[in-house]
Structures are given as C-alpha cells and as structure tokens.
Design a protein around this motif. Structure first.
Motif, short mmCIF file in Angstrom:
data_model
loop_
_atom_site.label_atom_id
_atom_site.label_comp_id
_atom_site.label_asym_id
_atom_site.label_seq_id
_atom_site.Cartn_x
_atom_site.Cartn_y
_atom_site.Cartn_z
N UNK A 235 52.37 -49.32 83.85
CA UNK A 235 51.88 -48.76 82.60
C UNK A 235 52.84 -49.08 81.45
N UNK A 236 54.15 -48.96 81.70
CA UNK A 236 55.14 -49.25 80.67
C UNK A 236 55.13 -50.74 80.33
N UNK B 180 53.30 -42.73 66.18
CA UNK B 180 53.92 -42.33 67.45
C UNK B 180 52.90 -41.62 68.34
N UNK B 181 53.01 -41.83 69.63
CA UNK B 181 52.08 -41.20 70.56
C UNK B 181 52.86 -40.64 71.74
N UNK B 182 52.32 -39.62 72.38
CA UNK B 182 53.01 -39.07 73.54
C UNK B 182 53.15 -40.13 74.63
N UNK B 183 54.33 -40.21 75.23
CA UNK B 183 54.56 -41.17 76.30
C UNK B 183 54.14 -40.55 77.63
N UNK B 184 53.30 -41.26 78.35
CA UNK B 184 52.82 -40.78 79.64
C UNK B 184 53.97 -40.73 80.65
N UNK B 185 53.83 -39.84 81.62
CA UNK B 185 54.86 -39.75 82.66
C UNK B 185 54.86 -40.99 83.53
N UNK B 186 53.79 -41.80 83.45
CA UNK B 186 53.75 -43.04 84.22
C UNK B 186 54.28 -44.22 83.43
N UNK B 187 54.81 -43.98 82.22
CA UNK B 187 55.45 -45.03 81.44
C UNK B 187 56.96 -44.81 81.49
N UNK B 188 57.66 -45.69 82.20
CA UNK B 188 59.10 -45.51 82.36
C UNK B 188 59.76 -46.85 82.62
N UNK C 291 71.94 -50.48 88.74
CA UNK C 291 73.15 -51.26 88.95
C UNK C 291 73.48 -51.30 90.44
N UNK C 292 74.57 -51.98 90.78
CA UNK C 292 74.95 -52.13 92.20
C UNK C 292 75.06 -50.77 92.89
N UNK C 293 74.51 -50.69 94.09
CA UNK C 293 74.54 -49.49 94.94
C UNK C 293 73.77 -48.32 94.34
N UNK C 294 72.72 -48.64 93.59
CA UNK C 294 71.84 -47.60 93.06
C UNK C 294 70.43 -47.76 93.64
N UNK C 295 69.72 -46.66 93.62
CA UNK C 295 68.38 -46.59 94.22
C UNK C 295 67.43 -45.87 93.28
N UNK C 296 66.14 -46.20 93.40
CA UNK C 296 65.11 -45.46 92.67
C UNK C 296 63.92 -45.28 93.60
N UNK C 297 63.29 -44.13 93.52
CA UNK C 297 62.11 -43.84 94.32
C UNK C 297 60.90 -43.77 93.40
N UNK D 173 52.78 -43.17 90.56
CA UNK D 173 53.37 -44.07 89.57
C UNK D 173 54.55 -43.51 88.83
N UNK D 174 54.89 -42.25 89.03
CA UNK D 174 56.10 -41.68 88.43
C UNK D 174 57.30 -42.08 89.28
N UNK D 175 58.50 -41.88 88.73
CA UNK D 175 59.70 -42.31 89.45
C UNK D 175 60.87 -41.37 89.18
N UNK D 176 61.80 -41.38 90.11
CA UNK D 176 63.04 -40.63 89.92
C UNK D 176 63.96 -41.43 89.00
N UNK D 177 65.01 -40.80 88.52
CA UNK D 177 66.04 -41.54 87.82
C UNK D 177 66.92 -42.25 88.85
#
Length: 274
Positions: free
Chosen positions: A179-180, A212-220, A225-231, A236-240
């Motif tokens: 979406x993003x 300006x418009x509200x950003x959907x939670x599915x837009x990210x 960086x090295x040794x980092x993970x994302x779920x 379609x949403x994601x963790x930091x």
C-alpha cells in the motif's frame, strides 16, 4: 507545497540515497533487456518443479538447468534449491516453498539489474551481490510487502496466512507495504508529470491539489539494519524493526545457508571485482 507532497519528497530522498533505483511498483514492466539463461540452478537436493499459475506441475527441474522471467517453482518435501542470478547474487529456498521469478534482468552495458522474486509460501535466503548496488533493483516480495536491497544478506519466511518475517544479517534492507509503495509511486509520478519542461509550453489552469490525508495502518516503511527483524501480519500491518537474538535464530536452515555462503564466497567476490 502542501504537507503531503513535502513528506513524499522527503521519503523518496531517503529511498534514493539508500537504494538508488531499487524500489518500484511490483507490477511494473521490466525495462532491462533479458538474455537467455538468466538464472541457473546451482544446487538441488530433493525435488523441485516448474508449476503453472494454477499450481499444476509442468516439469521437474535439475541442477544446471536455466530459469528465466516468469518461471514459477515449488520445492518438495525435504528439498532445497539454490539459484545463481545473472548479477552474481544467490537465492536459496527451503522445502515446501513456492516462488516466482518475476524479473531476472541484467544489462551489462548500462551496469543495471532488475531482479524481483515473489515468495508465495515458504523460506528464502538471499546473498545479494554488491556489483550493481548503485543501479537497478533487487527485491523479494510477498502479498503485502516488499523488501528491497543493495548488497546484503537477509532471509524471509512467508507463512500460509500471508504473515511474514524478514531478518537481516548484513547490510540494510528497506521493507515497505504494498500500500505504501503504491502511494509513494503514484505521488512521485504526479510530481514528475507536474514538472515543467524547458522551452515554451502551455500552462494548465487552476486545479485542486489533494491535501493531507490520514495514513492507513497498512501504509508503512522501515529500514532494517544488520541483525534486525520485522514481522508482517496477515492484514498487511507490521511491527517496528527490533534486534533478534543470534542464539535464538540458530537452526539447521540458518547454519546450512551460512555454510553455503562461505562456499560461494570466492565466486561472489570474483564477480564483484569485474
């Protein structure tokens, strides 16, 4: 210039400074000339098959076989496959994995690559060559997200419910939602089209500009960086991004890939020195 357009410019400045020309809309037509024998199966344990879009088996694959744009592949039980891409990168897939080589283009003359692999289900490990890091793109995608890189090592797991995990071992990876990507690509195209050409030209009359418009939670968008993970969740949403444990990450799949990376290290370095 309104707030939305300003944010879009800032976002694209980050993308182009980190991954020049790497991230584009996933369904964009490849602009790179395709050669014969774009990718080669360099390792195969067990079975792997070329499949149709409906999932029907077309033929069995073997080591040394050439693959090209549009090929869909599925690995069998207790099976693994390694594919060498035309830019010198390697990608590997675990058992019960389905994926599509959306594009595997390389233009030696312009030193540009266009490599996109869509992972439908299963596990993939990517050892990305730095040879064409400043031109073109290399990306792994799922139904809801795209992970684009330069030279790096990372892996992705895609589950049956469309959730996914991306882990980076070396380098940096830009992960963003579909979406993003659609939003930023459309806005960037709008800016390009609104830029006046040199010389005499007609000027459009007044016209409304979206505010300006509200950003959907599915837009990210996140930079790992090295040794980092994302779920990435099924919706379609994601963790930091967060740092993962080396000890907790160790398993047979990871150890095997690290051993394969060491085995092909000289091949990758030879290509990058060209």
């Amino acid at each position: 210039m309104n707030r939305r357009i300003g944010s879009i410019i800032a976002l694209w400045s980050i993308l182009f400074s980190l991954l020049p020309n790497t991230l584009f809309a996933v369904n964009q037509t490849a602009i790179i000339k395709m050669g014969r024998g774009n990718a080669e199966i360099t390792y195969l344990s067990g079975t792997a098959s070329l499949i149709s879009k409906e999932g029907q088996t077309l033929k069995s694959l073997s080591k040394g076989q050439q693959l090209t744009q549009g090929d869909r592949i599925r690995t069998g039980k207790k099976s693994r496959i390694e594919i060498k891409l035309p830019d010198g990168s390697f990608i590997r897939f675990d058992e019960d994995t389905s994926f599509e080589l959306e594009t595997v283009g390389l233009d030696q003359k312009d030193r540009r690559r266009d490599i996109r692999v869509r992972v439908l289900l299963g596990k993939v490990w990517a050892k990305v060559s730095r040879l064409f890091s400043n031109r073109g793109r290399f990306a792994l995608s799922t139904k809801t997200a795209v992970a684009g890189v330069r030279g790096t090592t990372y892996r992705m797991n895609v589950n049956a419910d469309d959730s996914a995990v991306v882990r980076v071992y070396n380098g940096e990876v830009v992960v963003q939602s579909k979406a993003q990507m659609d939003e930023t690509t459309a806005a960037f195209q709008q800016l390009k089209e609104s830029k006046p050409d040199s010389g005499p030209h007609s000027v459009q009359g007044p016209h409304p500009i979206p505010g300006p418009h509200p950003v959907s939670v599915t837009e990210w968008l996140h930079i790992l960086k090295s040794m980092q993970e994302i779920t990435i969740h099924p919706d379609g949403t994601a963790t930091k991004p967060f740092r993962f444990s080396i000890q907790a990450d160790e398993n047979e799949w990871v150890r095997w890939n690290k051993a394969r990376d060491e085995k092909i290290k000289e091949q990758v370095e030879a290509v990058e020195k060209e």
